[in-house]
Design a protein around this motif. Structure first.
Motif, PDB file in Angstrom:
ATOM      1  N   ASN A 122       8.188 -50.635  17.612  1.00  0.00           N
ATOM      2  CA  ASN A 122       7.074 -50.552  16.662  1.00  0.00           C
ATOM      3  C   ASN A 122       6.592 -49.112  16.515  1.00  0.00           C
ATOM      4  O   ASN A 122       6.347 -48.638  15.394  1.00  0.00           O
ATOM      5  N   ASP A 123       6.455 -48.409  17.640  1.00  0.00           N
ATOM      6  CA  ASP A 123       6.002 -47.015  17.569  1.00  0.00           C
ATOM      7  C   ASP A 123       7.021 -46.131  16.863  1.00  0.00           C
ATOM      8  O   ASP A 123       6.659 -45.230  16.098  1.00  0.00           O
ATOM      9  N   VAL A 124       8.307 -46.382  17.111  1.00  0.00           N
ATOM     10  CA  VAL A 124       9.341 -45.573  16.472  1.00  0.00           C
ATOM     11  C   VAL A 124       9.309 -45.765  14.954  1.00  0.00           C
ATOM     12  O   VAL A 124       9.323 -44.792  14.181  1.00  0.00           O
ATOM     13  N   LYS A 125       9.247 -47.008  14.510  1.00  0.00           N
ATOM     14  CA  LYS A 125       9.229 -47.267  13.067  1.00  0.00           C
ATOM     15  C   LYS A 125       7.935 -46.778  12.423  1.00  0.00           C
ATOM     16  O   LYS A 125       7.941 -46.340  11.263  1.00  0.00           O
ATOM     17  N   THR A 126       6.839 -46.863  13.151  1.00  0.00           N
ATOM     18  CA  THR A 126       5.571 -46.367  12.608  1.00  0.00           C
ATOM     19  C   THR A 126       5.617 -44.860  12.414  1.00  0.00           C
ATOM     20  O   THR A 126       5.130 -44.331  11.399  1.00  0.00           O
ATOM     21  N   PRO A 175       6.109 -41.753   7.815  1.00  0.00           N
ATOM     22  CA  PRO A 175       5.790 -40.492   7.099  1.00  0.00           C
ATOM     23  C   PRO A 175       6.944 -39.487   7.120  1.00  0.00           C
ATOM     24  O   PRO A 175       6.706 -38.290   6.973  1.00  0.00           O
ATOM     25  N   ARG A 176       8.190 -39.986   7.336  1.00  0.00           N
ATOM     26  CA  ARG A 176       9.398 -39.158   7.323  1.00  0.00           C
ATOM     27  C   ARG A 176       9.416 -38.133   8.455  1.00  0.00           C
ATOM     28  O   ARG A 176       9.874 -36.981   8.277  1.00  0.00           O
ATOM     29  N   LEU A 177       8.919 -38.524   9.612  1.00  0.00           N
ATOM     30  CA  LEU A 177       8.984 -37.669  10.793  1.00  0.00           C
ATOM     31  C   LEU A 177      10.257 -37.966  11.571  1.00  0.00           C
ATOM     32  O   LEU A 177      10.784 -39.078  11.527  1.00  0.00           O
ATOM     33  N   LYS A 178      10.727 -36.973  12.313  1.00  0.00           N
ATOM     34  CA  LYS A 178      11.863 -37.141  13.207  1.00  0.00           C
ATOM     35  C   LYS A 178      11.336 -37.605  14.567  1.00  0.00           C
ATOM     36  O   LYS A 178      10.417 -36.991  15.125  1.00  0.00           O
ATOM     37  N   VAL A 179      11.921 -38.678  15.096  1.00  0.00           N
ATOM     38  CA  VAL A 179      11.430 -39.283  16.329  1.00  0.00           C
ATOM     39  C   VAL A 179      12.518 -39.185  17.390  1.00  0.00           C
ATOM     40  O   VAL A 179      13.697 -39.450  17.113  1.00  0.00           O
ATOM     41  N   SER A 180      12.121 -38.817  18.598  1.00  0.00           N
ATOM     42  CA  SER A 180      13.035 -38.727  19.739  1.00  0.00           C
ATOM     43  C   SER A 180      12.368 -39.366  20.946  1.00  0.00           C
ATOM     44  O   SER A 180      11.138 -39.366  21.072  1.00  0.00           O
ATOM     45  N   THR A 226       9.533 -44.224  29.377  1.00  0.00           N
ATOM     46  CA  THR A 226      10.082 -43.638  28.163  1.00  0.00           C
ATOM     47  C   THR A 226       9.019 -42.795  27.487  1.00  0.00           C
ATOM     48  O   THR A 226       7.864 -43.222  27.322  1.00  0.00           O
ATOM     49  N   LEU A 227       9.399 -41.568  27.134  1.00  0.00           N
ATOM     50  CA  LEU A 227       8.547 -40.657  26.387  1.00  0.00           C
ATOM     51  C   LEU A 227       9.054 -40.578  24.956  1.00  0.00           C
ATOM     52  O   LEU A 227      10.269 -40.440  24.736  1.00  0.00           O
ATOM     53  N   LYS A 228       8.170 -40.632  24.000  1.00  0.00           N
ATOM     54  CA  LYS A 228       8.572 -40.543  22.595  1.00  0.00           C
ATOM     55  C   LYS A 228       7.655 -39.564  21.878  1.00  0.00           C
ATOM     56  O   LYS A 228       6.427 -39.572  22.081  1.00  0.00           O
ATOM     57  N   VAL A 229       8.255 -38.729  21.060  1.00  0.00           N
ATOM     58  CA  VAL A 229       7.507 -37.730  20.297  1.00  0.00           C
ATOM     59  C   VAL A 229       8.048 -37.715  18.872  1.00  0.00           C
ATOM     60  O   VAL A 229       9.163 -38.204  18.604  1.00  0.00           O
ATOM     61  N   ALA A 230       7.286 -37.153  17.964  1.00  0.00           N
ATOM     62  CA  ALA A 230       7.673 -37.066  16.557  1.00  0.00           C
ATOM     63  C   ALA A 230       7.192 -35.738  15.993  1.00  0.00           C
ATOM     64  O   ALA A 230       6.099 -35.262  16.320  1.00  0.00           O
ATOM     65  N   SER A 231       8.029 -35.151  15.158  1.00  0.00           N
ATOM     66  CA  SER A 231       7.687 -33.900  14.493  1.00  0.00           C
ATOM     67  C   SER A 231       8.561 -33.778  13.249  1.00  0.00           C
ATOM     68  O   SER A 231       9.272 -34.720  12.880  1.00  0.00           O
ATOM     69  N   LEU A 232       8.541 -32.608  12.634  1.00  0.00           N
ATOM     70  CA  LEU A 232       9.337 -32.389  11.427  1.00  0.00           C
ATOM     71  C   LEU A 232      10.795 -32.070  11.731  1.00  0.00           C
ATOM     72  O   LEU A 232      11.623 -32.028  10.808  1.00  0.00           O
ATOM     73  N   SER A 233      11.140 -31.823  13.002  1.00  0.00           N
ATOM     74  CA  SER A 233      12.522 -31.496  13.359  1.00  0.00           C
ATOM     75  C   SER A 233      12.813 -32.030  14.756  1.00  0.00           C
ATOM     76  O   SER A 233      11.910 -32.181  15.594  1.00  0.00           O
ATOM     77  N   TYR A 234      14.104 -32.305  15.003  1.00  0.00           N
ATOM     78  CA  TYR A 234      14.512 -32.766  16.330  1.00  0.00           C
ATOM     79  C   TYR A 234      14.394 -31.655  17.372  1.00  0.00           C
ATOM     80  O   TYR A 234      14.145 -31.941  18.548  1.00  0.00           O
TER      81      TYR A 234
END
Length: 416
Positions: A70-74, A78-83, A180-188
């Protein structure tokens, strides 16, 4: 009792074995009583983080994995890159320090009699190793929580709970010792830098607790959306403790197989392969014309084969092609249950064997999973807490006892 871990290439290292503690029955009863009181006190004082999903009433691996997806899809909307970075605490239960845990409980406001009981439980232990050639003499144990104890998982959760409070909320999810750690930004590449910063902060907090993360079990994944399937994959690695970890094409976490595009075929193909191996073993119990009666075959199919075949059906929805593959195998199970000919029409297999088709079973499991999330209190289940505020809640639109099975043993003081 010392048991070997299955699937190890070598058993020359002590890490290839697991120690299971055999405890007296009276001690198990007492531990269960103390665990219920300690859990209530810890929840009232908010010593457990909302994103801790393991060994707690009403929570399972499904809730942790559903929260992650759910967090990854959320974050991808907004077209963010998620890792995400997957971590595992090395020998977690064995590194629980008695004095450190007593300090955590004392600072959290736990009643003194519970702290004294936990200190006595962890500090006055002796064990005897049981394996071939063991001397059979008891030895004192002054550190660690025994695996197999009713209260040990809760003690470990309280011990590692401070790791969560140093990380911004929503960036980390854990299930017992799996993080598990997850972050999102404009680039990997920006995600890599952010993950390294979070890991260094997490490692510093873990070192103060006397625990560390297993480098060998660290995994990295860069999530992708279906619209990115034709774009080049990101291969940016991350450096952890001097070692480079490249992003994986598939990662197994809590029994679920994840791919960068969240493709359910990767998960169900492995479930199907495992179900085929299990079915090849148990079908020997009932060869054609002999063996077990049909009602026992039906019990094996529903209690052993179906849970393996459809594990994760509440989280993933198989494609039409994968559903056909699952249904083809399931018809073999139906014929084995009825002990009928292979030319028996498929239309009557489900009726005569009392085994519904795979498509109906998947729908049923998904509805049960949805009801489980809806009926769970938001203060207990992190998945329910992520529902939209306009969604019907437990307290407003459901009977008070609708989540009794999920909240059993919890005080009503912190339920909604």
């Amino acid at each position: 009792m010392v048991l070997d871990k299955p699937g190890k290439s070598s058993y020359e290292s002590p890490s290839s074995f697991r120690i299971i503690v055999l405890i007296r029955t009276f001690s198990k009863i007492l531990e269960r009583i103390i665990a219920a009181r300690l859990l209530t006190a810890a929840c009232l004082r908010r010593l457990l983080h909302p994103n801790q999903c393991g060994s707690l009433p009403g929570l399972s691996t499904y809730d942790a994995c559903l929260t992650l997806t759910n967090d990854v899809k959320t974050l991808q909307r907004p077209r963010l890159k998620v890792s995400s970075l997957f971590l595992d605490i090395k020998a977690g239960f064995d590194n629980v320090d008695n004095n450190t845990l007593a300090r955590i409980l004392g600072e959290g406001g736990i009643p003194p009699y519970l702290i004294s009981w936990v200190s006595s439980f962890l500090g006055e232990q002796s064990c005897t190793l049981i394996f071939q050639g063991a001397p059979g003499t008891p030895a004192a144990v002054n550190v660690g929580a025994p695996q197999g104890s009713r209260i040990s998982p809760l003690l470990f959760l309280l011990y590692v709970a401070p790791l969560h409070f140093g990380i911004p909320r929503g960036l980390m999810i854990s299930y017992v010792d799996d993080f598990t750690l997850k972050v999102a930004s404009l680039s990997y590449r920006g995600n890599i830098r952010r993950l390294q910063e979070l890991f260094e902060r997490l490692e510093r907090k873990a070192s103060r607790l006397g625990v560390s993360f297993s480098v060998a079990k660290t995994e990295l994944i860069h999530w992708r959306t279906p619209s990115q399937r034709h774009s080049p994959k990101c291969v940016s690695p991350i450096q952890i403790k001097g070692e480079m970890f490249h992003p994986g094409n598939s990662i197994r976490w809590l029994g679920y197989w994840f791919t960068p595009a969240l493709d359910p075929a990767a998960h169900f193909s492995r479930c199907l392969a495992l179900a085929l191996r299990v079915f090849a073993l148990i079908r020997r119990l009932s060869p054609p014309g002999a063996g077990l009666p049909p009602y026992l075959c039906h019990r094996l199919a529903t209690s052993l084969i179906a849970p393996i075949l459809l594990y994760g059906a509440g989280l993933f929805t198989p494609s039409v092609g994968m559903t056909n593959r699952l249904d083809t195998f399931w018809r073999k199970v139906q014929r084995w249950t009825m002990n009928c000919f292979s030319a028996t029409p498929t239309g009557i297999l489900s009726v005569e064997s009392c085994l519904p088709p795979v498509s109906l079973l998947i729908t049923h499991w998904q509805r049960l999973a949805a009801l489980r999330v809806v009926c769970s209190p938001p203060s207990v289940n992190p998945t329910t807490a992520r529902l939209h505020p306009s969604f019907p809640s437990l307290s407003a639109h459901r009977a008070p006892d609708s989540s009794w099975a999920l909240t059993r043993g919890l005080s009503s003081g912190y339920l909604p």
